[in-house]
Design an enzyme around this catalytic site. Structure first.
Site, PDB file in Angstrom:
ATOM      1  N   HIS A 113       0.845  -1.199   0.000  1.00  0.00           N
ATOM      2  CA  HIS A 113       0.000   0.000   0.000  1.00  0.00           C
ATOM      3  C   HIS A 113       0.881   1.250   0.000  1.00  0.00           C
ATOM      4  CE1 HIS A 113      -3.437  -2.507   1.345  1.00  0.00           C
ATOM      5  NE2 HIS A 113      -4.193  -1.490   0.997  1.00  0.00           N
TER       6      HIS A 113
ATOM      7  N   ASN B  35       7.702  -4.422   3.454  1.00  0.00           N
ATOM      8  CA  ASN B  35       6.295  -4.064   3.581  1.00  0.00           C
ATOM      9  C   ASN B  35       5.746  -4.409   4.959  1.00  0.00           C
ATOM     10  OD1 ASN B  35       3.691  -3.256   2.841  1.00  0.00           O
ATOM     11  ND2 ASN B  35       3.186  -5.262   2.009  1.00  0.00           N
TER      12      ASN B  35
END
Length: 739
Positions: free
Chosen positions: A133, A172
């Site tokens: 994201h 991440n």
């Protein structure tokens, strides 16, 4: 919300859960989204979106906007509005489901295979890159007056593929996620303020392509902007993809990542703008970076790295900036004690003949102690004992520019910033300092830039590199070492240090045996083993380094700086004509968190007695032409040591078309150690030296320093001959500028 069951109503693309074939919102619905509000922070502050160009397009969602590059099939920039006071927690749906944006064609946005199918050129067994994201799932979640579904809708829309970037899973789910948690959690729980967060990738000039199509970013960056009183404040940082997930041939020396929850690397926002080409001028003008890392009189006091975890209130300097107070006043550096200084030679090198340029007797290296990563780990494991315990690290500092032997001759120093460096800039510096680099022939010239950072290295931009001027601190590598191939016109740069570490600064003050600062100039090295004594008395030798010796093995005599009364080097410090053995070797750390040097020049990396060279150090050796473990023992190399500031000035001369401008050249015209030619011959005659050979060696340097100490202001010297000093004394050493 009305759309909450839409994920169950659409077919799964290709039968694999994770990416749906259609969007939960229609193109017409998405076209009603307004995205980031330029006036979101209030107080008269306006933050418009940068213009989109070429294949770029702005896509707006609930509370955030995405600048999509349809050619790269991924976002270049995301801008999200976070309202800490109205934030709503949205429970995560399991598993994650991503959607294509109907406003784009399928080949203008990511596809499932980019994140779920292994690519043999990266890893044939698995895909190491996940759905990263850019706008965090929880960031835009707050409701609006009259719209109590806005929070849930915004969370839903962060799962559009346009918001997905190929981040290594270890990044991440590791430090990147941790840092995002810190910012969001404190914004919503403690600070409860509005903030605008910008995020994006950084690509190499020729990025590796996943499945031959999808460019993989080398790094990621993030900016947080908020309102301090009625003024804008901002901070930026950068983290890189971890080593091991990119093809080996594409590894670079950009800002490091240690493979685990390591550090958040703060950098100036102007660097982010330079790396991405985005218009971030509004944020750069409000950057709080200099408040964080700059100390007394503009001298950087600490490396721009903040260990995790920290509070967002610390990261955003909330106690000061949210209240609109003045920036904190840095503590002054320790008193210099100018009157107490005296010239004292090293015990180990007393007795070097006055005119000798080499020495076969003992030197500083007989007292060297290499501090390796293993030593650090062992010390940390010992209860109540660390390597820092006797270092007095807080008192080790870097002198202000006006007192620095490296920068006083450049005062007033121009504002530091990002600049490009090319081979012709190094050629200009060599010419204006009368440094005879042509004596290297076809052998590459090694160079060091004291106080410098790499923004874009030789792997990322052909023909030039992008650097930033800064100051060293004796705590971590904050310099650049490089290889200049004059025949090819190429420049390769690597992170390292050209100053002694904090242990060495303390060591000289305590023992007067070793620990020195090698002045700028041109030095002559040969390939050979860097050797130190282990604690058990055995010799630890690393072959294939560069030694400050001649071909017969004798040490070269130079003039170094030593500090007797405090832990900073300045113009009043003693000069010592000595044979310190300041070699060029690895830092003995694979990451730029520490380095081992008692005066040597170091490149980030390691080497062992078996000749196994690793890290940037191995790449540095290869660029210099050393292809095996030992290289070519005895092979000579020239090493040109200058400052990041001088490189920045030379770059500006080129970029501004001032190569023929007398005043521009005058600003860089110097004579210093290693200079050679008629101007040096005239200087030696004015100094009354018995030996006048036009070669600025150790005896000329010692004599010039002695002259400078007698000139007003007293007891200050740097061993550098400048046009201003030449004019003040009327000596006529410089007959013209630039020759």
């Amino acid at each position: 919300m009305a759309q909450e069951n839409r994920a169950d109503e659409v077919a799964v693309q290709g039968g694999l859960e994770g990416v749906r074939s259609t969007s939960p919102f229609s193109e017409e619905e998405l076209n009603t989204r307004t995205g980031h509000r330029p006036d979101f922070l209030g107080g008269g502050i306006t933050l418009p979106l940068p213009d989109a160009g070429g294949t770029q397009i702005w896509l707006h969602y609930t509370h955030f906007s995405i600048l999509m590059d349809r050619a790269r099939r991924q976002a270049l920039l995301t801008v999200v509005d976070i309202d800490g006071a109205k934030w709503v927690n949205i429970k995560r749906r399991k598993p994650d489901v991503w959607y294509p944006d109907p406003r784009l064609k399928n080949d203008e946005q990511p596809e499932r295979d980019f994140f779920q199918k292994a690519d043999p050129s990266f890893n044939p067994a698995r895909n190491d890159f996940g759905f990263g994201h850019l706008v965090r799932r929880q960031d835009p979640n707050y409701d609006e007056p009259g719209d109590d579904e806005a929070a849930e809708r915004s969370e839903y829309e962060t799962f559009y593929l346009t918001n997905a970037s190929p981040q290594a899973e270890s990044l991440n789910s590791g430090p990147w996620n941790t840092l995002e948690d810190i910012v969001l959690d404190d914004l919503k729980k403690t600070l409860r303020i509005p903030a605008v967060v910008l995020t994006g990738p950084i690509f190499d000039k020729k990025p590796p392509l996943l499945h031959g199509v999808f460019p993989i970013p080398r790094d990621y960056w993030k900016i947080v902007a908020w309102r301090s009183g009625n003024e804008l404040a901002a901070v930026g940082w950068r983290q890189r993809q971890p080593d091991g997930v990119m093809p080996d041939a594409l590894e670079s020396v950009s800002v490091p990542f240690d493979g685990k929850a390591g550090e958040a690397w703060l950098i100036p926002i102007e660097e982010i703008a330079a790396l991405t080409g985005l218009d971030l001028a509004l944020y750069a003008a409000a950057d709080t970076y200099r408040m964080r890392v700059l100390g007394f009189e503009g001298v950087e006091a600490a490396a721009p790295a903040f260990p995790l975890p920290v509070r967002a209130s610390d990261l955003l300097m909330a106690e000061t900036l949210l209240l609109g107070d003045d920036p904190p006043t840095p503590a002054p550096l320790p008193a210099r004690g100018l009157a107490a200084r005296m010239e004292v030679s090293s015990d180990s090198t007393a007795g070097i003949p006055a005119m000798a340029e080499t020495w076969s007797g003992p030197g500083d290296e007989d007292y060297w102690t290499d501090i390796t990563e293993d030593d650090v780990a062992a010390a940390a494991a010992a209860e109540g004992s660390t390597l820092e315990s006797a270092d007095a690290a807080p008192t080790v500092s870097w002198a202000a520019d006006a007192d620095s032997i490296d920068h006083a001759h450049l005062v007033p120093t121009p504002a530091s910033g990002a600049f490009s460096l090319r081979a012709e800039d190094l050629d200009l510096l060599a010419a204006l300092n009368d440094l005879p680099v042509d004596e290297a022939g076809d052998t590459p010239v090694l160079f060091g830039l004291r106080g410098c950072a790499i923004i874009m290295d030789h792997n990322q931009s052909a023909g030039e590199v992008t650097l930033r001027d800064r100051r060293p601190d004796h705590l971590a590598p904050r310099c650049v070492l490089g290889v200049w191939n004059r025949r090819a016109g190429s420049v390769h740069v690597f992170p390292g240090s050209t100053v002694p570490d904090r242990r060495a600064v303390v060591s000289w003050k305590a023992s007067r045996r070793s620990g020195n600062l090698l002045p700028t100039g041109l030095y002559r090295y040969v390939v050979g083993p860097h050797a130190t004594l282990r604690k058990d008395g055995t010799l630890n030798s690393r072959p294939g380094c560069f030694l400050l010796r001649n071909a017969s093995g004798d040490k070269r005599v130079v003039v170094v700086r030593r500090s007797n009364d405090d832990l900073a080097y300045d113009l009043a410090d003693m000069t010592d004509r000595t044979a310190p053995g300041d070699n060029i070797h690895p830092t003995f750390f694979l990451q730029p968190t520490d380095f081992s040097s008692f005066g040597c020049q170091t490149v980030v990396g390691t080497a062992d007695s078996g000749g196994n060279h690793k890290g940037a150090w191995a790449e540095f050796r290869a660029a210099a032409g050393l292809q095996d473990k030992e290289g070519t023992p005895g092979k000579p190399y020239l090493y040109m040591l200058l400052t990041g500031t001088e490189a920045m000035l030379a770059s500006a001369v080129r970029r501004n078309g001032l190569l023929g401008d007398i005043q521009a050249r005058r600003a860089l015209r110097r004579l210093r150690f290693g200079s050679k030619g008629d101007a040096v011959l005239r200087l030696q005659a004015r100094l009354g030296l018995p030996k006048r050979d036009g070669d600025f060696g150790s005896f000329t340097a010692e004599s010039l320093n002695a002259l400078q100490r007698g000139l007003p202001p007293k007891n200050r010297c740097d061993g550098i001959w400048t046009p201003d000093l030449d004019a003040a004394l009327g000596w006529g050493v410089f007959s013209s500028f630039g020759v």
